[in-house]
Structures are given as structure tokens and as C-alpha cells.
Write a protein that holds these residues in place. Structure first.
Motif, PDB file in Angstrom:
ATOM      1  N   ALA A  98       0.849  -1.201   0.000  1.00  0.00           N
ATOM      2  CA  ALA A  98       0.000   0.000   0.000  1.00  0.00           C
ATOM      3  C   ALA A  98       0.883   1.249   0.000  1.00  0.00           C
ATOM      4  O   ALA A  98       2.071   1.179   0.332  1.00  0.00           O
ATOM      5  N   PRO A  99       0.316   2.397  -0.341  1.00  0.00           N
ATOM      6  CA  PRO A  99       1.104   3.632  -0.295  1.00  0.00           C
ATOM      7  C   PRO A  99       1.654   3.870   1.116  1.00  0.00           C
ATOM      8  O   PRO A  99       0.910   3.774   2.099  1.00  0.00           O
ATOM      9  N   PRO A 100       2.954   4.170   1.234  1.00  0.00           N
ATOM     10  CA  PRO A 100       3.545   4.375   2.557  1.00  0.00           C
ATOM     11  C   PRO A 100       3.198   5.739   3.143  1.00  0.00           C
ATOM     12  O   PRO A 100       3.142   6.745   2.428  1.00  0.00           O
ATOM     13  N   LEU A 101       2.962   5.749   4.436  1.00  0.00           N
ATOM     14  CA  LEU A 101       2.694   6.971   5.187  1.00  0.00           C
ATOM     15  C   LEU A 101       3.578   6.934   6.428  1.00  0.00           C
ATOM     16  O   LEU A 101       3.472   6.012   7.237  1.00  0.00           O
ATOM     17  N   VAL A 102       4.479   7.901   6.553  1.00  0.00           N
ATOM     18  CA  VAL A 102       5.409   7.951   7.676  1.00  0.00           C
ATOM     19  C   VAL A 102       4.890   8.939   8.711  1.00  0.00           C
ATOM     20  O   VAL A 102       4.576  10.091   8.381  1.00  0.00           O
ATOM     21  N   LEU A 103       4.799   8.492   9.952  1.00  0.00           N
ATOM     22  CA  LEU A 103       4.377   9.333  11.061  1.00  0.00           C
ATOM     23  C   LEU A 103       5.610   9.712  11.876  1.00  0.00           C
ATOM     24  O   LEU A 103       6.326   8.834  12.366  1.00  0.00           O
ATOM     25  N   ILE A 104       5.844  11.023  12.014  1.00  0.00           N
ATOM     26  CA  ILE A 104       7.036  11.505  12.712  1.00  0.00           C
ATOM     27  C   ILE A 104       6.606  12.345  13.911  1.00  0.00           C
ATOM     28  O   ILE A 104       5.855  13.311  13.758  1.00  0.00           O
ATOM     29  N   GLN A 105       7.077  11.974  15.073  1.00  0.00           N
ATOM     30  CA  GLN A 105       6.843  12.767  16.277  1.00  0.00           C
ATOM     31  C   GLN A 105       7.794  13.962  16.298  1.00  0.00           C
ATOM     32  O   GLN A 105       8.849  13.935  15.676  1.00  0.00           O
ATOM     33  N   ASP A 118      19.933  16.449  10.365  1.00  0.00           N
ATOM     34  CA  ASP A 118      20.333  15.081  10.711  1.00  0.00           C
ATOM     35  C   ASP A 118      19.102  14.194  10.904  1.00  0.00           C
ATOM     36  O   ASP A 118      19.083  13.035  10.474  1.00  0.00           O
ATOM     37  N   MET A 119      18.071  14.763  11.531  1.00  0.00           N
ATOM     38  CA  MET A 119      16.859  13.989  11.762  1.00  0.00           C
ATOM     39  C   MET A 119      16.115  13.734  10.444  1.00  0.00           C
ATOM     40  O   MET A 119      15.545  12.660  10.252  1.00  0.00           O
ATOM     41  N   ALA A 120      16.161  14.698   9.528  1.00  0.00           N
ATOM     42  CA  ALA A 120      15.576  14.479   8.200  1.00  0.00           C
ATOM     43  C   ALA A 120      16.333  13.377   7.471  1.00  0.00           C
ATOM     44  O   ALA A 120      15.727  12.520   6.811  1.00  0.00           O
ATOM     45  N   ALA A 121      17.651  13.377   7.611  1.00  0.00           N
ATOM     46  CA  ALA A 121      18.467  12.315   7.000  1.00  0.00           C
ATOM     47  C   ALA A 121      18.132  10.957   7.615  1.00  0.00           C
ATOM     48  O   ALA A 121      18.152   9.935   6.913  1.00  0.00           O
ATOM     49  N   ASP A 122      17.804  10.933   8.896  1.00  0.00           N
ATOM     50  CA  ASP A 122      17.394   9.679   9.534  1.00  0.00           C
ATOM     51  C   ASP A 122      16.130   9.136   8.871  1.00  0.00           C
ATOM     52  O   ASP A 122      16.033   7.931   8.595  1.00  0.00           O
ATOM     53  N   THR A 123      15.163  10.003   8.626  1.00  0.00           N
ATOM     54  CA  THR A 123      13.912   9.576   7.986  1.00  0.00           C
ATOM     55  C   THR A 123      14.191   9.045   6.586  1.00  0.00           C
ATOM     56  O   THR A 123      13.684   7.986   6.195  1.00  0.00           O
ATOM     57  N   ALA A 124      15.014   9.761   5.836  1.00  0.00           N
ATOM     58  CA  ALA A 124      15.371   9.301   4.488  1.00  0.00           C
ATOM     59  C   ALA A 124      16.103   7.967   4.551  1.00  0.00           C
ATOM     60  O   ALA A 124      15.854   7.074   3.729  1.00  0.00           O
ATOM     61  N   GLY A 125      16.972   7.796   5.539  1.00  0.00           N
ATOM     62  CA  GLY A 125      17.696   6.536   5.699  1.00  0.00           C
ATOM     63  C   GLY A 125      16.771   5.385   6.042  1.00  0.00           C
ATOM     64  O   GLY A 125      16.963   4.259   5.564  1.00  0.00           O
ATOM     65  N   LEU A 126      15.764   5.653   6.852  1.00  0.00           N
ATOM     66  CA  LEU A 126      14.774   4.629   7.187  1.00  0.00           C
ATOM     67  C   LEU A 126      14.026   4.193   5.923  1.00  0.00           C
ATOM     68  O   LEU A 126      13.887   2.995   5.658  1.00  0.00           O
ATOM     69  N   LEU A 127      13.578   5.169   5.141  1.00  0.00           N
ATOM     70  CA  LEU A 127      12.861   4.835   3.905  1.00  0.00           C
ATOM     71  C   LEU A 127      13.749   4.051   2.949  1.00  0.00           C
ATOM     72  O   LEU A 127      13.305   3.075   2.335  1.00  0.00           O
ATOM     73  N   ASP A 128      14.993   4.475   2.820  1.00  0.00           N
ATOM     74  CA  ASP A 128      15.928   3.742   1.953  1.00  0.00           C
ATOM     75  C   ASP A 128      16.081   2.297   2.418  1.00  0.00           C
ATOM     76  O   ASP A 128      16.058   1.374   1.608  1.00  0.00           O
ATOM     77  N   ALA A 129      16.247   2.114   3.721  1.00  0.00           N
ATOM     78  CA  ALA A 129      16.438   0.765   4.262  1.00  0.00           C
ATOM     79  C   ALA A 129      15.213  -0.113   4.029  1.00  0.00           C
ATOM     80  O   ALA A 129      15.344  -1.324   3.868  1.00  0.00           O
ATOM     81  N   LEU A 130      14.038   0.508   3.989  1.00  0.00           N
ATOM     82  CA  LEU A 130      12.806  -0.244   3.763  1.00  0.00           C
ATOM     83  C   LEU A 130      12.491  -0.385   2.273  1.00  0.00           C
ATOM     84  O   LEU A 130      11.481  -0.993   1.915  1.00  0.00           O
ATOM     85  N   GLY A 131      13.346   0.184   1.426  1.00  0.00           N
ATOM     86  CA  GLY A 131      13.145   0.078  -0.014  1.00  0.00           C
ATOM     87  C   GLY A 131      12.011   0.945  -0.539  1.00  0.00           C
ATOM     88  O   GLY A 131      11.380   0.613  -1.533  1.00  0.00           O
ATOM     89  N   ASP A 142      10.817   4.488  -2.120  1.00  0.00           N
ATOM     90  CA  ASP A 142      11.325   5.641  -2.873  1.00  0.00           C
ATOM     91  C   ASP A 142      10.682   6.960  -2.461  1.00  0.00           C
ATOM     92  O   ASP A 142      11.334   7.998  -2.497  1.00  0.00           O
ATOM     93  N   SER A 143       9.397   6.928  -2.115  1.00  0.00           N
ATOM     94  CA  SER A 143       8.697   8.144  -1.697  1.00  0.00           C
ATOM     95  C   SER A 143       7.571   7.743  -0.766  1.00  0.00           C
ATOM     96  O   SER A 143       7.108   6.597  -0.783  1.00  0.00           O
ATOM     97  N   ALA A 144       7.129   8.703   0.049  1.00  0.00           N
ATOM     98  CA  ALA A 144       6.087   8.412   1.035  1.00  0.00           C
ATOM     99  C   ALA A 144       5.345   9.680   1.405  1.00  0.00           C
ATOM    100  O   ALA A 144       5.867  10.790   1.254  1.00  0.00           O
ATOM    101  N   HIS A 145       4.137   9.487   1.887  1.00  0.00           N
ATOM    102  CA  HIS A 145       3.405  10.585   2.513  1.00  0.00           C
ATOM    103  C   HIS A 145       4.023  10.769   3.898  1.00  0.00           C
ATOM    104  O   HIS A 145       4.385   9.787   4.561  1.00  0.00           O
ATOM    105  N   ILE A 146       4.114  12.018   4.337  1.00  0.00           N
ATOM    106  CA  ILE A 146       4.710  12.319   5.644  1.00  0.00           C
ATOM    107  C   ILE A 146       3.695  13.080   6.478  1.00  0.00           C
ATOM    108  O   ILE A 146       3.104  14.050   6.014  1.00  0.00           O
ATOM    109  N   VAL A 147       3.516  12.648   7.717  1.00  0.00           N
ATOM    110  CA  VAL A 147       2.690  13.363   8.687  1.00  0.00           C
ATOM    111  C   VAL A 147       3.558  13.569   9.912  1.00  0.00           C
ATOM    112  O   VAL A 147       4.127  12.619  10.441  1.00  0.00           O
TER     113      VAL A 147
END
Length: 98
Positions: A22-29, A76-89, A91-96
Motif C-alpha cells: 500500500a502507499p507508505p505513510l510515515v508518522l514523525i513525532q 540530521d533527523m531528516a536524514a534519519d527519515t530518508a535513511g529509514l525509507l531507503d532501508a525499507l526500499g 522511494d517516496s512516502a506521505h509524511i505526517v
């Protein structure tokens, strides 16, 4: 427990709910918040609408890597989110974010 190591060497704890196809949606605190701020019932409800929900502990909180001396920035925290997405394969996601 699912962990990833970002390309910058930061160990992050994360959880997913829903169909990985399904389309990915990342939830960030926000700063100092961990994934439990996104209640499981809410995440399950979002997943039931057709999203692959991803929530994670920011660096320095929860079960993710601690940085007692600090020394990191929002980039650095934005890079962490990008690294998480990369590790999960992913390419793009909705962000909340909160």
C-alpha cells in the motif's frame, strides 16, 4: 524488534502496520517524542484505509540510538527519515509530522 542503521550510522527503532504494498505513510513525532505518541489504534485505523503506516523513534528517544552529548540538527533527523525509507526500499512516502 525491528531496527535499521541509517547510512550515517544511526540505529533507529521502527514499526509498520498495514500492507507493505500500500502507499507508505510515515508518522514523525516532534523533537523528544517517540513512536508511542502515534497511538496504535490510530495507526491501525490509518492502515485500514489503505496505507502502509511507518512510525519510528527519533534519534535520542525511545528505543533508538542515544546521543548524550547532543550535537545533531534538524537536517540530521531528516536524514534519519530518508535513511529509514531507503532501508525499507521505499522511494517516496506521505509524511505526517506532529
Amino acid at each position: 524488534m525491528p531496527y535499521i542503521n541509517t547510512p550515517d550510522g544511526v540505529r533507529l527503532y521502527y514499526e509498520t502496520l498495514g500492507d507493505p504494498a500500500a502507499p507508505p505513510l510515515v508518522l514523525i513525532q516532534g523533537l523528544g517524542g517517540h513512536l508511542l505518541g502515534w497511538h496504535r489504534e490510530l495507526c491501525a485505523g490509518i492502515a485500514a484505509t489503505g496505507f502502509h503506516v511507518i512510525r519510528f523513534d527519533n534519534r535520542d528517544v525511545g528505543l533508538s540510538q542515544k546521543f548524550p552529548a547532543g550535537g545533531y540538527q534538524l537536517a540530521d533527523m531528516a536524514a534519519d527519515t530518508a535513511g529509514l525509507l531507503d532501508a525499507l526500499g521505499i522511494d517516496s512516502a506521505h509524511i505526517v509530522a506532529q
